[in-house]
Design an enzyme around this catalytic site. Structure first.
Site, PDB file in Angstrom:
ATOM      1  N   GLU A 179       0.748  -1.293   0.385  1.00  0.00           N
ATOM      2  CA  GLU A 179      -0.604  -0.171  -0.022  1.00  0.00           C
ATOM      3  C   GLU A 179       1.305   1.503  -0.185  1.00  0.00           C
ATOM      4  OE1 GLU A 179      -0.240  -2.802   2.096  1.00  0.00           O
ATOM      5  OE2 GLU A 179      -2.602  -3.381   1.664  1.00  0.00           O
TER       6      GLU A 179
ATOM      7  N   HIS B 152      -9.710  -3.850  11.397  1.00  0.00           N
ATOM      8  CA  HIS B 152     -10.394  -4.458  10.295  1.00  0.00           C
ATOM      9  C   HIS B 152     -11.564  -3.033  10.108  1.00  0.00           C
ATOM     10  CE1 HIS B 152      -7.545  -7.625   8.951  1.00  0.00           C
ATOM     11  NE2 HIS B 152      -7.975  -6.944   7.643  1.00  0.00           N
TER      12      HIS B 152
END
Ligand SMILES: Cc1ncc(C[n+]2csc(CCOP(=O)(O)OP(=O)(O)O)c2C)c(N)n1
Ligand SMILES: [Mg+2]
Lengths: 343, 458
Positions: free
Chosen positions: B192, B261
């Site tokens: 990322e 998450h």
């Protein structure tokens, strides 16, 4: 090996060169431990299907030889850390199947009291530092465990597991550099199951031989047949000796395969059913040990069946515990946010 | 003898179609054999046997629809001691990690960036006569927005994990690889920080990347490039270096995916000058605002919600539907209390408003749509009418969106307030996994109703 070709490391024959020797008790133990992981995961899949497990659930089926083989060389105080595909490691390092399964169902009897779930479990008792949901994060953390070991001079080593996909995260290389620079006792176990979600290693990696990923930092690495528990054990022993003797980090690239989808709801359209079946048929780590046991005359079909029955019983008990353990008390919502500061 | 049960593919699946049997009564199966195929509205999956034995009876015929989860579908005569029922779902053509709920759930600004606010008051485009509305899921509305902009401008491209061959981790980029090819729909490794930086670098030359994060939780790996490189460069370069780039993906809590998450990053990004931040609720806004974001010459953080992807809403068909950035929308009018929300929380707020209306309290629901630049005029105007403010956000309260909205209202409409503003937020803890604790932790319709009544002294 040519780029684009991650072909298997041929299974070496046991007892051939002595490196893969195992005695009866050890082989039987490996068999039982791997079977425990497999049956546990099958049951976790069932419980997921029944709605008792929620969220993400990543099964370890197919990769059992790695956690079990590495565990065989771990010494007291050595640490383990991994990602979210963590149930197998937890069972291998001695956590109670009940507390693992109950964490999967989010109950108070779980190892994190139901607050962590499948991806986030820990056991300080077992030296298991998680269970981490962010791909790659465990690599820096595991290197930090090694830093602490060196700092204390206590002779411990850390085992950091991560996937082929995680091997592309930047912090992996930042960690590699520091680990070698400071000769940290870190063993990196790359579980190369050939896919990161739907992306094969060939599609994500300029250099597909992940064992060489430490080369520019001077970290030794080797490829290992991760479907052969004895090969795993011996490679792990060599790496641990290297790290423990002060020579610094070591990389083990375990060639392995996951039989199930990435998580429970992965359609797995990126590979063929035949590919999966082929591995199951020809490289299964449990079948392999079964063959060895029978070949040496150390166990017969009836004996193995008995082990299977016992394992199934333990797993059934764990599932029952996970089903009946109560949900956490609502007051648990606000606990464990901070460590209390005592005057 | 054990029953094989209809498995659930996701925590939210309630029923499905038994599409195909691969076995018949009398067949011997062993664990791992595919015994059946099951379909839901967005996926098919194979059901594997988890035990060995002989299928003694098929209980649900091939083709049966609306088979409830956990219904026995076949009977297995197993060996003694074989483990209990149920089958394991093997795979589904849906979202990779988990499935969004089958059921529909209902969805900021800065300060100084005055230059981005045009002189003309912002308005949604008028619908030309004869335009029809089509029911479109948020998932497809987002895809259509990207496809239309990619057709329109060859400098627009998409990159991210699993966006191409896998068709998007949540199937948002379905079909884009086929239409635009691998040059413009790029699968990245799991890196990322790296690919966000590559995106910003490419944007520095005038390309217009759309960078997808599989979820915004993983954008924390990349946040340095979003803030230090994308948001600040125009300013640091004295106006020379523009970065027209969209960072998009699902944000907020999905279902049971726990602390690492499940986070709402709205207030994180809305804090930063140089970024625009959008968090739409319905499909027309998702489409119109994403198209606006792609055309915008600035870095835009576009926060989607996984639980909304499968929901259908009306979207204008056959026109170039672009919704202006920076304009809130009043989704329901009322004069008793103002409820300000964004993203999925708009849906909960609308439900709360119905309940409140039944009890005689008329709520006005303001959907922020854009967090930065924040349309405080619309909020303040509403509060001047109702005298009461409730803010709703999925993120934590401290230093959050609601805190800022409340501060703006206190600054600009203090004399109109009849009660201190109330905030509905996630409890101030990491999101727990246990189902009961998760439910307690997140905002709910009930919590919104209670807050609205509290500010109305009811
Ligand atoms: C930083 C980050 N990015 C993306 C994800 C989503 N994700 C979860 S697992 C995964 C694939 C990882 O593959 P690999 O490292 O090969 O491990 P495996 O699943 O094969 O065990 C991805 C992309 C994540 N959890 N964290
Ligand atoms: Mg992998």
């Amino acid at each position: 090996m040519a780029r684009g070709q991650t072909g298997e490391v041929a299974r070496r024959k046991p007892n051939g060169d002595g490196r893969f020797a195992a005695d009866k008790d050890e082989l039987l133990r490996f068999y039982r431990e791997m079977l425990m992981i497999r049956r546990f995961e099958e049951r976790a899949g069932q419980l997921y299907g029944m709605g008792l497990i929620g969220g993400f659930c990543h099964l370890y089926i197919g990769q059992e030889a790695i956690a079990v083989g590495v565990e065989a060389v771990r010494e007291p105080g050595d640490q383990i850390i991994t990602g979210y595909r963590d149930h197998g490691h937890m069972l291998a390092c001695g956590m109670d199947p009940k507390e693992v399964m109950a964490e999967l169902t989010g109950r108070i009897g779980g190892s994190s009291r139901g607050k962590g779930g499948s991806m986030h479990m820990f056991s300080m008792e077992a030296g298991f530092y998680g269970g981490h949901g962010i791909v790659g994060a465990q690599v820096s953390l595991g290197t930090g465990l090694a830093l602490a070991n060196k700092y204390r001079g206590d002779g411990r080593v850390s085992f950091t597991y991560f996937g082929d996909g995680a091997a592309n995260q930047g912090q992996v290389y930042e960690s590699f550099n520091m680990a070698e620079l400071w000769s940290l006792p870190a063993i990196y176990v790359i579980e190369n199951n050939q896919y990161a979600m739907g992306t094969s290693v060939e599609r994500s990696s300029a250099l597909v031989e992940l064992s060489k990923r430490g080369a520019s930092f001077n970290i030794p690495g080797e490829q290992v047949d991760g479907m052969d528990v004895l090969a795993v054990r011996d490679a792990a022993r060599k790496a641990a000796e290297h790290a423990r003797s002060g020579k610094g980090p070591y990389i083990l690239e375990m060639k392995t395969y996951r039989y199930r989808g990435h998580s429970m709801s992965d359609p797995a359209k990126y590979r063929t059913r035949e590919e999966v079946d082929e591995v199951r048929k020809t490289r299964d780590p449990i079948d392999h040990v079964e063959e060895l046991l029978e070949k040496h005359g150390w166990a017969d079909a009836a004996g193995l069946k008995e082990i299977d029955a016992e394992v199934k019983r333990i797993v059934a008990d764990a599932a029952e515990f996970a089903r009946t353990s109560p949900e956490p008390d609502p007051s648990e919502l606000y606990t464990d946010v901070y460590t209390e500061v005592r005057a | 003898m054990t029953d094989i049960l209809m498995p659930a593919l996701s925590p939210t699946m309630e029923e499905g179609t038994l599409a195909k049997w691969h076995v018949k009564a009398g067949d011997t199966v062993k664990s791992g054999d595919v015994i059946a195929e099951i379909e839901t509205d967005k996926a098919t999956m194979e059901v594997e046997a988890v035990d060995e034995g002989v299928i003694s009876e098929i209980l649900v015929a091939e083709g049966a629809q609306e088979v409830k989860v956990n219904t026995p579908i076949a009977r297995l005569a197993g060996e003694a001691g074989a483990s209990p029922p149920a089958a394991a779902p093997q795979a589904a053509a849906g979202d990779p990690e988990k499935q969004p709920p089958e059921k529909a759930q209902p969805q900021p600004e800065g300060e100084g960036a005055v230059a981005v606010v045009p002189a003309e008051p912002l308005k949604d485009p008028e619908l030309p006569a004869g335009v029809t509305l089509a029911k479109v899921t948020i998932r497809d509305a987002l895809r259509d927005a990207m496809a239309e902009e990619m057709r329109r401008d060859p400098d627009v491209f998409l990159m991210g994990e699993e966006v191409a061959e896998y068709q998007g981790a949540y199937k948002v980029s379905r079909g884009l690889l086929e239409e635009f090819g691998a040059r413009r729909v790029i699968d990245t490794p799991i890196t990322e920080h790296g690919f966000a930086g590559l995106g910003v670098g490419a944007a520095m030359t005038g390309l217009k990347p759309i960078v997808e994060f599989m979820t915004f939780n993983f954008a924390m790996q990349a946040i340095d490039q979003i803030i230090n490189s994308a948001a600040k460069t125009l300013y640091m370069s004295g106006g020379q270096l523009k970065t027209s780039i969209v960072f998009r993906g699902p944000n907020g809590a999905a279902s049971r995916v726990a602390a690492q998450h499940s986070q709402d990053y709205a207030s994180w990004y809305a804090h930063v000058p140089g970024l625009k931040v959008i968090a739409p609720y319905d499909a027309a806004d998702a489409k119109g605002l994403l198209k606006a974001a792609i055309r915008d010459p600035n870095p835009v953080v576009f926060l989607e919600h996984e639980m909304l992807y499968g929901q259908e809403f009306d979207v204008p068909e056959g026109i170039d539907w672009v919704v202006p950035i920076g304009k809130a929308k009043v989704r329901r009018e009322g004069n008793g209390v103002t409820i300000v929300a964004y993203s999925r929380m708009v849906g909960l707020s609308l439900k709360a408003a119905e309940i409140l209306a039944a009890e005689g309290l008329e709520a006005e629901v303001v959907d922020l749509r854009t967090l930065r630049p924040l349309d405080h005029a619309t909020i303040v105007e509403s509060v001047k009418k109702t005298g009461r403010l409730v803010t709703v956000e999925e993120g934590w309260g401290p230093f959050g969106v609601g805190a800022y909205v409340a501060a703006k209202v206190v600054e600009e409409a203090f004399d109109w307030l009849d009660a201190p503003p109330a905030r509905v937020c996630q409890e101030d803890v990491p999101l727990p996994y246990a189902a009961n604790l998760e439910a307690l932790s997140l905002p709910s319709v009930e919590k919104i109703v209670a807050a609205a009544k509290a500010v109305a002294y009811r």
